[in-house]
Enzyme design. Structure first.
Site, PDB file in Angstrom:
ATOM      1  N   LEU A   1     -33.692  38.846 -35.949  1.00 38.67           N
ATOM      2  CA  LEU A   1     -34.818  38.521 -36.814  1.00 38.67           C
ATOM      3  C   LEU A   1     -35.354  39.723 -37.584  1.00 38.67           C
ATOM      4  O   LEU A   1     -36.441  39.673 -38.154  1.00 38.67           O
ATOM      5  CB  LEU A   1     -35.921  37.850 -35.993  1.00 38.67           C
ATOM      6  N   CYS A   2     -34.630  40.824 -37.612  1.00 41.49           N
ATOM      7  CA  CYS A   2     -35.029  42.007 -38.383  1.00 41.49           C
ATOM      8  C   CYS A   2     -34.801  41.785 -39.875  1.00 41.49           C
ATOM      9  O   CYS A   2     -33.786  41.219 -40.258  1.00 41.49           O
ATOM     10  CB  CYS A   2     -34.175  43.205 -37.968  1.00 41.49           C
ATOM     11  N   HIS A   3     -35.720  42.289 -40.687  1.00 38.36           N
ATOM     12  CA  HIS A   3     -35.543  42.235 -42.132  1.00 38.36           C
ATOM     13  C   HIS A   3     -34.591  43.337 -42.587  1.00 38.36           C
ATOM     14  O   HIS A   3     -34.676  44.460 -42.100  1.00 38.36           O
ATOM     15  CB  HIS A   3     -36.887  42.469 -42.842  1.00 38.36           C
TER      16      HIS A   3
ATOM     17  N   GLU B   1     -35.116  50.214 -36.564  1.00 33.62           N
ATOM     18  CA  GLU B   1     -34.093  51.111 -37.102  1.00 33.62           C
ATOM     19  C   GLU B   1     -34.055  52.403 -36.270  1.00 33.62           C
ATOM     20  O   GLU B   1     -32.978  52.916 -35.939  1.00 33.62           O
ATOM     21  CB  GLU B   1     -34.400  51.438 -38.573  1.00 33.62           C
TER      22      GLU B   1
ATOM     23  N   ASP C   1     -19.691  56.951 -24.509  1.00 32.60           N
ATOM     24  CA  ASP C   1     -18.283  56.671 -24.826  1.00 32.60           C
ATOM     25  C   ASP C   1     -17.429  57.928 -24.729  1.00 32.60           C
ATOM     26  O   ASP C   1     -16.339  57.903 -24.157  1.00 32.60           O
ATOM     27  CB  ASP C   1     -18.180  56.086 -26.235  1.00 32.60           C
TER      28      ASP C   1
END
Lengths: 188, 188, 188, 188, 188, 188
Positions: B97-99, B136, B150
């Site tokens: 639901l992020c813009h 972000e 990783d």
């Protein structure tokens, strides 16, 4: 009372120490010190599974909101699950040196936990490939947790995502890994 | 001795409690209980900044490997930084639901910390838009941490990513947020 | 006779030398030598345009195949054009420190050129934003050229993509750039 | 004095001419002239490798900046390498008719070259699949070069990306390809 | 004989006919017949909204399965809604000549409809930009419908996605569009 | 009154009813009612093919524009074909529970049909994998249709995308599916 993300218990550490010295190096670094993907061209494709977990700590009032919403459609927990599954499929786009893998299964479970208080995440990833799916499981768990943060952040900016960790892995040359102190059983 | 990802100190909690009741709800849920994006069409575009942090705990021997590699090109820490910046730009693809936002700045700093022992991450995101960039910054911090995992996982599978958290935010209707107990100063 | 991708002519070099010394540095590197996005938060959004070109050199017989196909639907040149336009929109995903931009226009023209022999590409990108679209134009040109390579490679593996270059730029603090020795006129 | 990206030497041309006539056609075009992916369903998955190269020409002063930055973290060359690796993994998204492939290895090397003056790029891609990885290697090389351009463009807008080319390929029905006039040895 | 999804009713046709002749052309084609993005650089950013609908027809027994699942977490309808929202954000990656837009709102509603029998989808997209969001709404609706298909296909392969259509649009030079014969009211 | 896209003819329904009852459930839902990917780790990789179709209905005048454009380069139909092929490769990113698959072939055909009047789309997808490619074919068909809509929408906002459907499928445990009432023959 909440216990902190604990140090790895002694037994686990001991085992890690016994890891053969040949793997005690950074596999993504070439002899010239340059980072690179690990070449898995010559490895056989075998069945692999990895399980990762994470948790989001929040205020009790925030958890109450999540619980209240849980009965509705498209609730916080369901969206977090979907986001985790979809992110797993894009692991190789996010983690620079990860191999792209044909995942054969991803499942993410997100549930409230009063003891934190907060929400716990468990992600399982599977493939039949030349390399493992640890990163896919971890990316799924982390993204599910971030989605919970996103949907609850207007109510509680101080939530914390903690203990993103690998708890189980099977398949491949390095064999089985089972993080000590974790409950649950997974089929290879 | 390492201190655990601490509970939020009392002062911080107190402030959070004072958050006006109108925002004590899940903004991504509509009256019918259905999850949805928050409509920001009518909001003015203003300058926004958010700062997030995370840490990866590892065995001292693993940290020593990271430090030894640090002098080489394309080392673990640099790759983690790049991965964080690139992931920030794809936040809207990962978090349902992020813009989507035209980011004007992303910077990620990843550095060794003997006290953990492990690595700390700090990510700053900026935009001029109708909504904030908390996600972000958090996605950048989490992805940088996952990239460290990783690249070191062959040496240490028990690493843990902890304390992924927002530490600063400025801009928009809800004003400034500064997480208590965090050092550092950021310009709005 | 074909002329090789020439060194920049003397006049052009001379002008470049006059570039004010303040920009003679790597803008994507912070004082600590760490790469980072350039913070454009405080810059005004203005109209920007950039034009890039590239060429693919091939055997005359390969060019003849391209020309013969040109009358058909979904020919090599059309696919290269579409690929260039679509790649321009994903520039910020490919180039680590590029800002995501709301492109207002992208156009790519791919055409045969007997003199090379081969194919030339020209890409134009526009936006109204705080930073320029040079990379979008260059990514479009390079991707269009790579697409030509892909579609002709079974016939000619020795094709070469050359002279991927910025030929025009307008808008922003650094003003207008017009590469010397290039024909064509673009409206700001 | 540097010689320009030369025409392919005579020997190479001669060999290309000997390519069996059956492949002297556009494989991505169906009998009706419509572009399409090549159907590789019936081909066996075999080990494949491809090596591509590119170069970026720049002013000596620009190369000096790159070299000076090279000792720092997150330098231009390292970022270009990472960008190349990550772009290789997205080749099928960029090149319309490319097959998605499970890459087993990608490595990119970017280094300064006083003779250009500029920077050279070499990219190696590997897979075990029904089709080759030429495009993956070429996309990696081109994107690494574009990243160098991006990070140096404030200092030198006239840089040119040249000689993006396949230098080696092994595996698959068409066997081995080795571009004449290129140094270096690669293991199949 | 198959009956077609009905022609648009007469009233609607009549209005469409009145569309000023200047827009009765393909805006994505340049004077040379080459497809291109529409240059919107000179247009003002204004508030835009678009609403699209679609439906999936299925056997009554399949709809019963969807309904039975509806009470569970992560049900078919919720996943379809999330998929629609996320796809809207990637419209410019899917539709070659679409402009990338900073969406300010996307909402998707998926619900069972016994009369089809099947499921109906409604998607709303908003932005403040130089061009409209019709494609974003349509991509959301189509992807939500495709997700329903995916989750039910083991039970019913003959499902059909029908009547993917724009029902409302507001903002921009071409003003308001309201498809006749559609119920519902939307605020600009 | 609107007439619906016709119910499947009787013969087709009858066969569907005979589908063994074990598959009459939602395979993407676990025993706890939670949606999840289907675990295909233990299935053998076999050759799979799927064919999907769709149609876009439009005003006769709009179809005339498409036809007139058809002789030009980069026409509506070619762009729709490319968009379909490229979208098929991204199916797993769009449809939440789809497995990522190494597609071995995708072909999309888009052609005018005066009888609609409008445009018909046929998409074929192939792979050698543990699961089928129905969704890839459907996503290709739907995206090609949406691209036609995008390129013609300034001329005709009332176009409708209809009958997005699977017409053929071969390979895998469930065997062959052939939708009744569809013409055309496909090789497995």
């Amino acid at each position: 009372m909440r216990r902190a993300p604990a140090r790895k218990p002694r037994a686990s550490r001991a085992r890690a120490m016994k890891t053969p010295s040949r793997v005690r190096r950074l596999t993504h670094v070439d002899p010239a010190g340059r980072s690179r993907m690990v070449d898995v061209s010559a490895k056989a494709a075998t069945a692999r599974v990895a399980v990762a977990r994470a948790e989001i700590r929040m205020q009790p009032a925030t958890l109450a909101l999540v619980r209240a919403n849980q009965v509705a459609k498209g609730d916080v927990l369901t969206l977090a699950q979907v986001a985790g599954v979809m992110a797993a499929k894009r692991t190789a786009e996010l983690i620079p040196l990860c191999h792209p893998l044909p995942l054969t299964d991803v499942a993410v479970r997100v549930q409230p936990d009063e003891r934190l208080p907060g929400v716990t995440v468990e992600a399982v990833a599977r493939t039949v490939a030349q390399t493992g799916v640890e990163m896919e499981a971890l990316v799924a768990a982390a993204t599910a947790a971030l989605t919970v943060y996103d949907m609850c952040k207007a109510a509680d900016r101080e939530m914390t995502i903690d203990r993103v960790r690998l708890v189980y892995k099977h398949g491949g040359r390095s064999g089985e890994f089972r993080r000590s102190g974790e409950s649950g059983s997974w089929r290879p």
